[in-house]
Design a protein around this motif. Structure first.
Motif, PDB file in Angstrom:
ATOM      1  N   GLN A  63       0.843  -1.191   0.000  1.00  0.00           N
ATOM      2  CA  GLN A  63       0.000   0.000   0.000  1.00  0.00           C
ATOM      3  C   GLN A  63       0.883   1.248   0.000  1.00  0.00           C
ATOM      4  OE1 GLN A  63      -2.770  -0.181   3.284  1.00  0.00           O
ATOM      5  NE2 GLN A  63      -3.236  -2.349   2.897  1.00  0.00           N
ATOM      6  N   ILE A  75      -3.030   2.321  -3.711  1.00  0.00           N
ATOM      7  CA  ILE A  75      -2.958   3.727  -3.286  1.00  0.00           C
ATOM      8  C   ILE A  75      -3.945   3.934  -2.149  1.00  0.00           C
ATOM      9  CG2 ILE A  75      -3.240   6.127  -3.971  1.00  0.00           C
ATOM     10  CD1 ILE A  75      -2.481   5.313  -6.816  1.00  0.00           C
ATOM     11  N   ASP A 118      -3.783  10.202  -0.092  1.00  0.00           N
ATOM     12  CA  ASP A 118      -2.961  11.283  -0.647  1.00  0.00           C
ATOM     13  C   ASP A 118      -2.891  12.416   0.362  1.00  0.00           C
ATOM     14  OD1 ASP A 118      -1.586  12.874  -2.750  1.00  0.00           O
ATOM     15  OD2 ASP A 118      -3.396  14.108  -2.622  1.00  0.00           O
ATOM     16  N   PHE A 165      -7.336  12.538  -6.711  1.00  0.00           N
ATOM     17  CA  PHE A 165      -7.301  11.239  -6.031  1.00  0.00           C
ATOM     18  C   PHE A 165      -8.649  10.937  -5.377  1.00  0.00           C
ATOM     19  CE2 PHE A 165      -2.876  12.424  -6.497  1.00  0.00           C
ATOM     20  CZ  PHE A 165      -2.337  11.244  -6.979  1.00  0.00           C
ATOM     21  N   VAL A 187      -9.859   7.676  -3.454  1.00  0.00           N
ATOM     22  CA  VAL A 187      -8.766   7.640  -2.482  1.00  0.00           C
ATOM     23  C   VAL A 187      -8.982   8.707  -1.410  1.00  0.00           C
ATOM     24  CG1 VAL A 187      -6.280   7.914  -2.162  1.00  0.00           C
ATOM     25  CG2 VAL A 187      -7.153   6.807  -4.238  1.00  0.00           C
ATOM     26  N   SER A 202      -8.214  11.564   1.035  1.00  0.00           N
ATOM     27  CA  SER A 202      -7.142  12.539   0.832  1.00  0.00           C
ATOM     28  C   SER A 202      -7.293  13.707   1.793  1.00  0.00           C
ATOM     29  CB  SER A 202      -7.172  13.062  -0.613  1.00  0.00           C
ATOM     30  OG  SER A 202      -7.066  12.012  -1.550  1.00  0.00           O
TER      31      SER A 202
END
Length: 549
Positions: free
Chosen positions: A323, A405, A408, A467, A472, A474
């Motif tokens: 990861q 991922i 972020d 992202f 994702v 963030s």
């Protein structure tokens, strides 16, 4: 250009040259007991001193100056023995670009309800929108007004309800209602979001109309000098320009005066529409306009290339190292343009300061006695100023496994002009990143504050949002308004933001830069070492909208 051994040696030589000078004059940043890392104000100053120098000519994406900056960052990665994570064993991920701009004023003519024809006036009634996919555009179609163009099932709202827009051009209000939570409002204000909804329903184009509030915040006249600026997007594997909602492209921006001409004879007056739009709910029922328009546009299109700069610090845990926690910062700025004698837009605080922070946080991870459990991706992106293009390209075409991922942490434009005492953590409270940010800020002695500028829509205006759109979790930190921060921040926006005087002559507080690096290191460190991968909060708007990606 590909990263070379000579560039690495140049970076080493530069660092060895500048670090002793600054180390002799700068006080070390305060080191909390909880952290094993002391960021260097001198290093922040050294990196900013190079990246914001006139030599780099404003670091515009696709230019020699940007390439110099990219090779500098790659050299710093090499100096720290960071693993290359770009293309073909290098630090550079090549980003294929389409650059495009309007070649002339275009034309918007119309036929109204009374059968009479007319034409809108460039610079008074409209500004043309350049097209990334075609040099010549001519569309004739009827108009449909769709309010804000918002489709929000979670709110039981559909501004297209009862309207047939297939084969028509929609007129959509700029922005979104003030009653929406600030980050959700930013999402619905985004023109990409509006165009995608229009395209889903068969519209062939979009005209954007200001509200009374948006005209006050960003006057139509402000766009006139910039209508022929180069815009950019990235190209897919087939070389086609990436355009969201391409079937319903943005065709022009209207002024209130231009909108009044197209609303002549409408079932609801423009004044009534604008009054309803400025209520908290902004519920404005759409309707067919008794107007047909013909829009003609001419666009100059060029293929260009730039690069993201990508490094990898491998995690120490045999399982968790698959990861990645991404640390992102945009490396580009505006290049050379302006009316004054100084036309170089150095971008010292936008965003040499963010890239300098990225490099210092990277040093913290490399020199830490205990290595992070998850891997760290260092990502300096291109073309943020053109619409978050480099981050969008990476988020869609990552050089590390996409499924790995995990989060972020974005570093964009910390205003290092005062001793900041608080930060705004955009997006943090939408996921399990929130408690990690709170603990990290607490260790550094920094407070957390709410968004003080909701009208700016900052949540969707920096690279972390690309992202978020890929599902994702963030976070993006902004230096806060306490301890004189409000004046410092607003003065910067009014007098230096996107101007040549965003340079090294400003009274930059490099100690504040070291402190900003420390809090971001602490956040990234906690995310890297946490037993559980960051996850969206149950029922969160963005987690529900994008999380399945």
């Amino acid at each position: 250009m590909p990263f070379s051994r000579r560039a690495a040696l140049a970076g080493v030589a530069l660092l060895l040259t500048v670090q002793p000078t600054f180390a002799a004059t700068a006080k070390p940043a305060a080191k909390p007991a909880a952290s094993a890392f002391t960021p260097s104000a001198g290093a922040i100053k050294a990196h900013m001193g190079f990246l914001a120098d006139d030599l780099l000519e404003g670091r515009e994406a696709g230019t020699r100056g940007y390439d110099i900056a990219a090779n500098y960052v790659a050299a710093q990665y090499a100096l720290m023995h960071v693993k290359p994570a770009g293309d073909n064993g290098t630090y550079l991920q090549q980003v294929p670009l389409t650059a495009y701009r309007s070649t002339n004023e275009g034309g918007v003519s119309y036929t109204g309800a009374d059968g009479k024809s007319g034409a809108l006036t460039f610079g008074e009634d409209y500004l043309p929108s350049a097209q990334a996919r075609q040099a010549e555009t001519k569309i004739t179609a009827p108009l449909v007004f769709v309010g804000y163009g918002i489709v929000a099932p979670e709110r039981g709202r559909d501004d297209y309800a009862g309207l047939d827009v297939k084969g028509k051009i929609v007129v959509v209000l700029n922005g979104a209602p003030t009653g929406l939570q600030t980050e959700i409002r930013a999402h619905y204000s985004n023109l990409n979001t509006k165009r995608v909804e229009a395209a889903k329903r068969g519209a062939v184009g979009v005209l954007t109309l200001p509200t009374t509030t948006s005209e006050k915040n960003r006057p139509f006249a402000r766009g006139i000098p910039n209508y022929q600026e180069w815009r950019m997007t990235w190209n897919d594997a087939q070389g086609a320009a990436n355009v969201r909602g391409a079937e319903a492209p943005g065709l022009a921006t209207l002024s209130l005066k231009g909108g009044a001409k197209l609303f002549a004879g409408a079932p609801t007056s423009l004044d009534a529409v604008l009054a309803a739009a400025d209520t908290p709910d902004g519920l404005v029922k759409g309707f067919d306009l008794p107007t047909n328009v013909t829009i003609q546009l001419t666009t100059e299109i060029e293929k260009r290339r730039s690069s993201n700069v990508v490094g990898l610090i491998e995690g120490s845990d045999p399982t968790l190292k698959a990861q990645t926690i991404i640390l992102s910062a945009h490396l580009d700025h505006l290049g050379i343009h302006g009316k004054d004698a100084d036309k170089i837009n150095n971008g010292a605080l936008d965003n040499a300061s963010g890239v300098a922070t990225l490099l210092e946080v990277a040093r913290g991870f490399k020199e830490a006695p205990t290595k992070p459990k998850r891997s760290i991706v260092l990502l300096a992106v291109t073309a943020e100023e053109k619409g978050l293009i480099g981050s969008d390209y990476f988020a869609n075409n990552p050089t590390v496994p996409k499924g790995g991922i995990a989060a972020d942490v974005n570093l964009d434009m910390p205003i290092l002009l005062y001793d900041f005492q608080d930060v705004i953590a955009f997006g943090a409270d939408r996921s399990t990143i929130g408690p990690a940010v709170a603990r990290a800020a607490g260790r550094v002695g920094i407070g957390l504050s709410a968004d003080p500028l909701p009208e700016e829509g900052l949540f969707t205006r920096s690279d972390h949002y690309r992202f978020v759109e890929q599902g994702v979790p963030s976070v993006f930190l902004m230096t806060g308004f306490k301890n004189g921060g409000e004046k410092g921040f607003k003065d910067f926006l009014a007098t230096h933001y996107h101007k040549p005087n965003d340079d090294l002559n400003q009274p930059i507080n490099y100690e504040a830069g070291a402190r900003f690096a420390l809090v971001n290191y602490e956040i990234a460190r906690e995310l890297a070492d946490a037993p559980a991968r960051p996850a969206w909060n149950q029922g969160d708007f963005f987690g529900t909208l994008f999380g399945k990606k």
